[in-house]
Write a protein that holds these residues in place. Structure first.
Motif, PDB file in Angstrom:
ATOM      1  N   GLY A 132       0.797  -1.220   0.000  1.00 35.94           N
ATOM      2  CA  GLY A 132       0.000   0.000   0.000  1.00 35.94           C
ATOM      3  C   GLY A 132       0.830   1.270   0.000  1.00 35.94           C
ATOM      4  N   LYS A 133       2.051   1.185   0.512  1.00 34.86           N
ATOM      5  CA  LYS A 133       2.932   2.358   0.546  1.00 34.86           C
ATOM      6  C   LYS A 133       3.677   2.553  -0.777  1.00 34.86           C
ATOM      7  N   GLN A 134       3.781   1.492  -1.572  1.00 34.31           N
ATOM      8  CA  GLN A 134       4.408   1.528  -2.899  1.00 34.31           C
ATOM      9  C   GLN A 134       5.821   2.132  -2.891  1.00 34.31           C
ATOM     10  N   PRO A 135       6.707   1.621  -2.049  1.00 34.39           N
ATOM     11  CA  PRO A 135       8.062   2.186  -1.999  1.00 34.39           C
ATOM     12  C   PRO A 135       8.839   2.000  -3.298  1.00 34.39           C
ATOM     13  N   GLU A 136       8.388   1.048  -4.136  1.00 30.78           N
ATOM     14  CA  GLU A 136       9.102   0.833  -5.396  1.00 30.78           C
ATOM     15  C   GLU A 136       9.048   2.064  -6.300  1.00 30.78           C
TER      16      GLU A 136
ATOM     17  N   PHE B  76      18.824  17.057   4.016  1.00 22.66           N
ATOM     18  CA  PHE B  76      19.578  16.733   2.805  1.00 22.66           C
ATOM     19  C   PHE B  76      18.681  16.328   1.639  1.00 22.66           C
ATOM     20  N   ALA B  77      17.398  16.145   1.897  1.00 20.49           N
ATOM     21  CA  ALA B  77      16.493  15.673   0.843  1.00 20.49           C
ATOM     22  C   ALA B  77      16.157  16.798  -0.126  1.00 20.49           C
ATOM     23  N   ASP B  78      16.200  16.475  -1.419  1.00 18.03           N
ATOM     24  CA  ASP B  78      15.756  17.424  -2.440  1.00 18.03           C
ATOM     25  C   ASP B  78      14.270  17.253  -2.721  1.00 18.03           C
ATOM     26  N   VAL B  79      13.783  16.023  -2.586  1.00 21.83           N
ATOM     27  CA  VAL B  79      12.377  15.714  -2.839  1.00 21.83           C
ATOM     28  C   VAL B  79      11.950  14.616  -1.865  1.00 21.83           C
ATOM     29  N   VAL B  80      10.746  14.728  -1.328  1.00 18.51           N
ATOM     30  CA  VAL B  80      10.152  13.649  -0.541  1.00 18.51           C
ATOM     31  C   VAL B  80       9.070  12.993  -1.397  1.00 18.51           C
ATOM     32  N   VAL B  81       9.176  11.684  -1.565  1.00 12.83           N
ATOM     33  CA  VAL B  81       8.232  10.930  -2.399  1.00 12.83           C
ATOM     34  C   VAL B  81       7.320  10.127  -1.481  1.00 12.83           C
ATOM     35  N   HIS B  82       6.003  10.320  -1.641  1.00 14.99           N
ATOM     36  CA  HIS B  82       5.034   9.637  -0.772  1.00 14.99           C
ATOM     37  C   HIS B  82       3.854   9.168  -1.627  1.00 14.99           C
ATOM     38  N   PRO B  83       4.028   8.048  -2.351  1.00 12.36           N
ATOM     39  CA  PRO B  83       3.006   7.601  -3.307  1.00 12.36           C
ATOM     40  C   PRO B  83       1.968   6.649  -2.718  1.00 12.36           C
ATOM     41  N   SER B  84       1.757   6.713  -1.420  1.00 14.48           N
ATOM     42  CA  SER B  84       0.861   5.784  -0.727  1.00 14.48           C
ATOM     43  C   SER B  84      -0.529   5.749  -1.361  1.00 14.48           C
ATOM     44  N   ARG B  85      -1.146   4.541  -1.388  1.00 13.76           N
ATOM     45  CA  ARG B  85      -2.500   4.388  -1.932  1.00 13.76           C
ATOM     46  C   ARG B  85      -3.564   4.884  -0.961  1.00 13.76           C
ATOM     47  N   LEU B  86      -3.285   4.770   0.332  1.00 14.64           N
ATOM     48  CA  LEU B  86      -4.218   5.210   1.364  1.00 14.64           C
ATOM     49  C   LEU B  86      -3.437   5.986   2.415  1.00 14.64           C
ATOM     50  N   GLU B  87      -4.044   7.033   2.950  1.00 12.03           N
ATOM     51  CA  GLU B  87      -3.343   7.835   3.950  1.00 12.03           C
ATOM     52  C   GLU B  87      -4.362   8.589   4.787  1.00 12.03           C
ATOM     53  N   ALA B  88      -4.220   8.503   6.113  1.00  8.61           N
ATOM     54  CA  ALA B  88      -5.131   9.236   6.992  1.00  8.61           C
ATOM     55  C   ALA B  88      -4.747  10.710   7.053  1.00  8.61           C
ATOM     56  N   ASP B  89      -3.488  10.974   7.387  1.00  8.64           N
ATOM     57  CA  ASP B  89      -3.053  12.372   7.488  1.00  8.64           C
ATOM     58  C   ASP B  89      -1.710  12.588   6.798  1.00  8.64           C
ATOM     59  N   GLY B  90      -0.774  11.666   6.960  1.00  4.58           N
ATOM     60  CA  GLY B  90       0.509  11.789   6.278  1.00  4.58           C
ATOM     61  C   GLY B  90       1.410  12.839   6.891  1.00  4.58           C
ATOM     62  N   MET B  91       1.851  12.593   8.124  1.00  2.30           N
ATOM     63  CA  MET B  91       2.666  13.580   8.826  1.00  2.30           C
ATOM     64  C   MET B  91       3.994  13.848   8.128  1.00  2.30           C
TER      65      MET B  91
ATOM     66  N   LYS C 249       0.563  22.781  -6.339  1.00  2.00           N
ATOM     67  CA  LYS C 249       1.709  23.072  -5.468  1.00  2.00           C
ATOM     68  C   LYS C 249       2.664  21.887  -5.382  1.00  2.00           C
ATOM     69  N   ALA C 250       2.120  20.682  -5.223  1.00  2.00           N
ATOM     70  CA  ALA C 250       2.953  19.483  -5.146  1.00  2.00           C
ATOM     71  C   ALA C 250       3.089  18.854  -6.534  1.00  2.00           C
ATOM     72  N   ILE C 251       3.972  17.864  -6.639  1.00  2.00           N
ATOM     73  CA  ILE C 251       4.111  17.072  -7.860  1.00  2.00           C
ATOM     74  C   ILE C 251       3.203  15.858  -7.703  1.00  2.00           C
ATOM     75  N   PHE C 252       2.356  15.612  -8.695  1.00  2.00           N
ATOM     76  CA  PHE C 252       1.398  14.516  -8.581  1.00  2.00           C
ATOM     77  C   PHE C 252       1.614  13.475  -9.672  1.00  2.00           C
ATOM     78  N   GLY C 253       1.363  12.219  -9.294  1.00  2.00           N
ATOM     79  CA  GLY C 253       1.355  11.126 -10.251  1.00  2.00           C
ATOM     80  C   GLY C 253       0.161  10.235  -9.990  1.00  2.00           C
ATOM     81  N   GLN C 254      -0.286   9.526 -11.025  1.00  2.00           N
ATOM     82  CA  GLN C 254      -1.398   8.571 -10.874  1.00  2.00           C
ATOM     83  C   GLN C 254      -0.785   7.248 -10.429  1.00  2.00           C
TER      84      GLN C 254
END
Length: 403
Positions: free
Chosen positions: A217-221, A288-303, A330-335
């Motif tokens: 569900g988090k799709q880290p790949e 040090f991060a340039d981008v944070v990637v969070h492609p989760s399929r489900l998320e309550a709040d996403g701190m 504002k954010a970068i979005f993907g399907q």
């Protein structure tokens, strides 16, 4: 940490003590840290003896340096004093492949040091590189008969290209021997050692950060696929995955599958087997991060998304979650949902095959690049972290060593 490379670097300055509020102390400290990361042995030669670790050095060598002044005064430092200083410096600099000086060509108190170094520079065998941390020029030494002996030797540092002509004119230095090297910026000064280790060696590329379990569900790949796409497009990119609670067999299989996508991925659990890390570690990583990637399929709040945004870090989110639609534009979005065709964005059963999924991830990668290069805050942060990374500065300095 790089293995030792056998290069001995000596840094010469006129510290009378360690003052963390003194910007020159921090510049020398960051410089020494980068050189040690590059595998060098770093020795600092100065007036006052103090703990080497304060400046990230392997050793501090104290040399009795007579004070200079606005006028040559034999009662302050005569020629015999200069020669004694030169002898002490010869011993202290023995075996140095690179000698870096700070403000020796600027501070009035340093003119005996400048003269002594000039008298021995051709006997050391190493390259000399001189930093001057001011744009003003002291006029007091123009008529000094002793300092008129000194001629340019080694390289003079300019902090930017527009400074070269000014430096050449101020110090009568050949432009061919003026090199542009910025002061190092050490963002690692107070971070968790685990963060230093996992980001080690990443100083000229894009860091993609994902904080998630290795669950479907988090799709880290997806973060690995975006990193792979960025490298395909010619950019050095590394995905760092903070894989909470991911030590069981199923999670290990997923990790192996992600590693097959790209070699440019690092898992926190490979550096620390606790499987859970405090929020302070994540905050340090975000530095040090340039981008944070969070492609989760489900998320309550996403701190983690909120934390990234609060630190002005661009985020990549799953557009199929209505939760994130407040950030459209504002954010970068993907399907990224399983029942969405990744190329067309149409609802229905997944029809995405490997080839069009790959192309889709390249489109996401291009959006990441656009955000990094066109957003002023992101662009400046990326630029400063890469160009002023202590390791990047160290390699520039080491490139001046002939042979």
């Amino acid at each position: 940490m790089s293995r030792k490379n056998g290069v001995k670097v000596s840094i010469v300055t006129d510290f009378t003590g360690y003052d963390p509020a003194y910007s020159l102390c921090q510049s020398v400290r960051a410089q020494a840290w980068g050189l040690k990361q590059a595998g060098c042995h770093v020795r600092i030669i100065t007036r006052q003896l103090f703990e080497a670790s304060l400046l990230n050095a392997d050793e501090i060598v104290q040399v009795d340096m007579p004070h200079g002044g606005n006028e040559f005064d034999p009662s302050i430092a005569g020629d015999s004093d200069i020669n004694r200083l030169a002898t002490s410096l010869m011993l202290a600099l023995e075996g140095s492949h690179l000698v870096i000086t700070h403000d020796v060509f600027y501070q009035p108190s340093c003119w005996p040091l400048r003269l002594a170094l000039y008298r021995i520079h051709d006997k050391i065998g190493g390259e000399f590189v001189h930093y001057i941390h001011s744009e003003t020029l002291w006029e007091w030494d123009k008529g000094n008969p002793v300092l008129n002996e000194v001629r340019p030797f080694g390289y003079l540092v300019a902090f930017h290209h527009e400074q070269i002509e000014r430096r050449a004119r101020q110090f009568s230095w050949p432009e061919k021997d003026i090199v542009v090297i910025p002061n190092a910026l050490n963002l690692y000064a107070d971070v968790d050692p685990l963060v230093t280790e996992i980001t080690s060696g990443i100083w000229s590329g894009i860091i993609l950060l994902a904080v998630c379990r290795l669950d479907g569900g988090k799709q880290p790949e997806i973060v690995a696929e975006i990193a792979h796409a960025l490298n395909y497009l010619g950019y050095s990119a590394v995905a760092i995955i903070v894989d909470f609670h991911s030590l069981d067999t199923e999670k290990q299989r997923r990790k192996q599958a992600i590693n097959r996508i790209t070699p440019h991925v690092r898992f926190m659990s490979d550096y620390d087997e606790r499987g859970s890390w405090p929020p302070s570690v994540i905050r340090d990583l975000m530095r040090f991060a340039d981008v944070v990637v969070h492609p989760s399929r489900l998320e309550a709040d996403g701190m983690v998304v909120a934390e990234a945004m609060a630190q002005r870090i661009p985020v990549v989110l799953n557009r199929d979650l209505l939760r994130w639609h407040e950030f459209l534009g504002k954010a970068i979005f993907g399907q990224f949902s399983a029942n969405i065709d990744a190329l067309t964005g149409q609802h229905g059963e997944t029809t995405t095959n490997y080839s069009n999924r790959t192309e889709y991830m390249r489109q996401i990668a291009l959006r990441v690049l656009q955000k990094l290069t066109q957003n002023p805050l992101s662009s400046l942060a990326w630029n400063m972290r890469c160009k002023r990374h202590p390791l990047a500065v160290a390699y520039q300095l080491l490139s001046l060593i002939k042979g």
